[in-house]
Motif scaffolding. Sequence first.
Motif, PDB file in Angstrom:
ATOM      1  N   ALA A   1       0.627  -1.395  -0.220  1.00  0.00           N
ATOM      2  CA  ALA A   1       0.204  -0.018   0.118  1.00  0.00           C
ATOM      3  C   ALA A   1       1.088   1.784   0.387  1.00  0.00           C
ATOM      4  N   ASP A   2       1.665   1.071   0.821  1.00  0.00           N
ATOM      5  CA  ASP A   2       2.790   2.134   0.551  1.00  0.00           C
ATOM      6  C   ASP A   2       3.351   2.638  -0.818  1.00  0.00           C
ATOM      7  N   ALA A   3       4.090   1.314  -1.100  1.00  0.00           N
ATOM      8  CA  ALA A   3       4.523   1.607  -2.535  1.00  0.00           C
ATOM      9  C   ALA A   3       3.551   1.851  -3.588  1.00  0.00           C
ATOM     10  N   GLU A   4       2.340   1.541  -3.623  1.00  0.00           N
ATOM     11  CA  GLU A   4       0.985   1.673  -4.455  1.00  0.00           C
ATOM     12  C   GLU A   4       0.672   4.012  -4.443  1.00  0.00           C
ATOM     13  N   GLN A   5       0.995   4.193  -2.937  1.00  0.00           N
ATOM     14  CA  GLN A   5       0.649   4.917  -2.558  1.00  0.00           C
ATOM     15  C   GLN A   5       1.925   6.603  -3.011  1.00  0.00           C
TER      16      GLN A   5
ATOM     17  N   ARG B   1       3.883   5.627  -5.563  1.00  0.00           N
ATOM     18  CA  ARG B   1       3.403   5.386  -7.317  1.00  0.00           C
ATOM     19  C   ARG B   1       2.458   6.707  -7.489  1.00  0.00           C
ATOM     20  N   ILE B   2       1.603   6.708  -6.925  1.00  0.00           N
ATOM     21  CA  ILE B   2       0.252   7.850  -6.567  1.00  0.00           C
ATOM     22  C   ILE B   2       0.883   9.415  -6.778  1.00  0.00           C
ATOM     23  N   ASP B   3       1.619   9.278  -6.139  1.00  0.00           N
ATOM     24  CA  ASP B   3       1.825  10.717  -4.978  1.00  0.00           C
ATOM     25  C   ASP B   3       3.195  10.892  -6.145  1.00  0.00           C
ATOM     26  N   GLN B   4       3.651  10.508  -6.820  1.00  0.00           N
ATOM     27  CA  GLN B   4       5.097  10.577  -7.910  1.00  0.00           C
ATOM     28  C   GLN B   4       4.370  10.573  -9.099  1.00  0.00           C
ATOM     29  N   ALA B   5       3.480  10.119  -9.110  1.00  0.00           N
ATOM     30  CA  ALA B   5       2.767  10.502 -10.930  1.00  0.00           C
ATOM     31  C   ALA B   5       2.061  11.928 -10.678  1.00  0.00           C
TER      32      ALA B   5
END
Length: 447
Positions: A14-18, A20-24
């Motif tokens: 979940a942290d990695a997905e977050q 990734r979303i933040d980076q995008a």
Amino acid sequence: MSVYAEDRRADRAADAEQRRIDQAAADARRVEREKAADERAARLNQQRQDERAQAREGRARARAERRAARGEALTAGNVYRKGTLALVTASALGSLPAQVLHFAGISPMLLPLPLAIEGAAWVMAAGVAYADERHLPGWVRWFLRLLVVAAAGFAASINYTYGTHLPGLSEPDRQAAGIGLAAVTLLGPLLFEIRKWVTTLSARTGTPEDRERRRHERKRRRQHRSIALLADRFVSAAPFGQLDFEEAFAHAWEIETGTDTPGMTPKLHQRAARSTAALAHAQSPPADQVQRRTGRLFRRRPIDPTLTIESSDTPTKRSTADLEESTPAPALPAPVVIDLVKPTKPAPVAAVAAESTRPRRATGRVPAAARSSRPARTADQLLIEARSATADWSDRELTAEGIRKAVHTSPAKARILRDTLRAERAAAREARKQAEQSAGTAEAVAA
């Protein structure tokens, strides 16, 4: 332990997905900022380019305006007018000091004399120009020119005397100085007079169209002198400004020649009729018709068209209800039979004359029984018929030829009817105009 590990893995995912979303999202915001910055830079660049283009267009327009102004200022007329004024000013500045020194050497009280003499010359020269503008009689202009010559000649004699007595100069130099001062004194008024003369001539000449119009008027008056004199009489007889020369010329042409077509005369109408007849005869089948009859050839002689076509040169008139008489028509010649083949033995050849389908006109006066039963109409009856026939005609359509065809009368009576109807229409228009003016005055008084 397995549940804990799964939770840890889920949390890390979940942290990695977050992240990734933040980076995008951060990348999208950066792209938007860069795009906005690029668009702003493009707008600024386009604005600078537009400003530079407008500046270039403004400079080009200013250069074009300066070139046009220089072209207008450097035309032959402007250069001549302004150059003449410059030469006149230079001549005045060159002649006036010598006169001032001459009279001041005699007495200081004579200082106003040079100004009076030069001023008289220039004022009289301006008077000549004013007389030209006002179209005064010629003797006035020549009297003013005589005064200009007198004042300028007196000033030139004074300057010549002063120049020939300058101290410290040799005799040739004194002579040259005297002649130069006298010439420059006369040069100013002379150049001013020539300038005014050239300006007047150029104004009278006008545009090329005006020159062509004047040339046409001179040619028309030279070639049609009698008609032009009659038109001048019509214009002088009418009130000032109410009759145009063109209308008077057309009326005079119709009176002199009997036709309202400009340039046409009775002789030209005769030539046109003869040419039409000759053309019709030339376009008809060939007159030489070779026929073979009883072993022999016959050729008929062509009939002269001038004998079958009524010419306007002869006094022959057709029978009409107004004339109530007729004249005999010229007899047609009988066709001549020519034998082209020599016969072996003399034998009579029967030649039959060609029958003419043209009806033979009566000779002599028409008997009372054969005349038209239509009674001769009086002038009042003709006028009533002409009024009813031309009630809906315009002024342009109201011509003598149209009235003649409408009421079936002679050309002379048709012209009288045309003049009468035109006079009635003019009187009716004047009456309507006066009635409208009276009604307007009554309304103004009532208001």
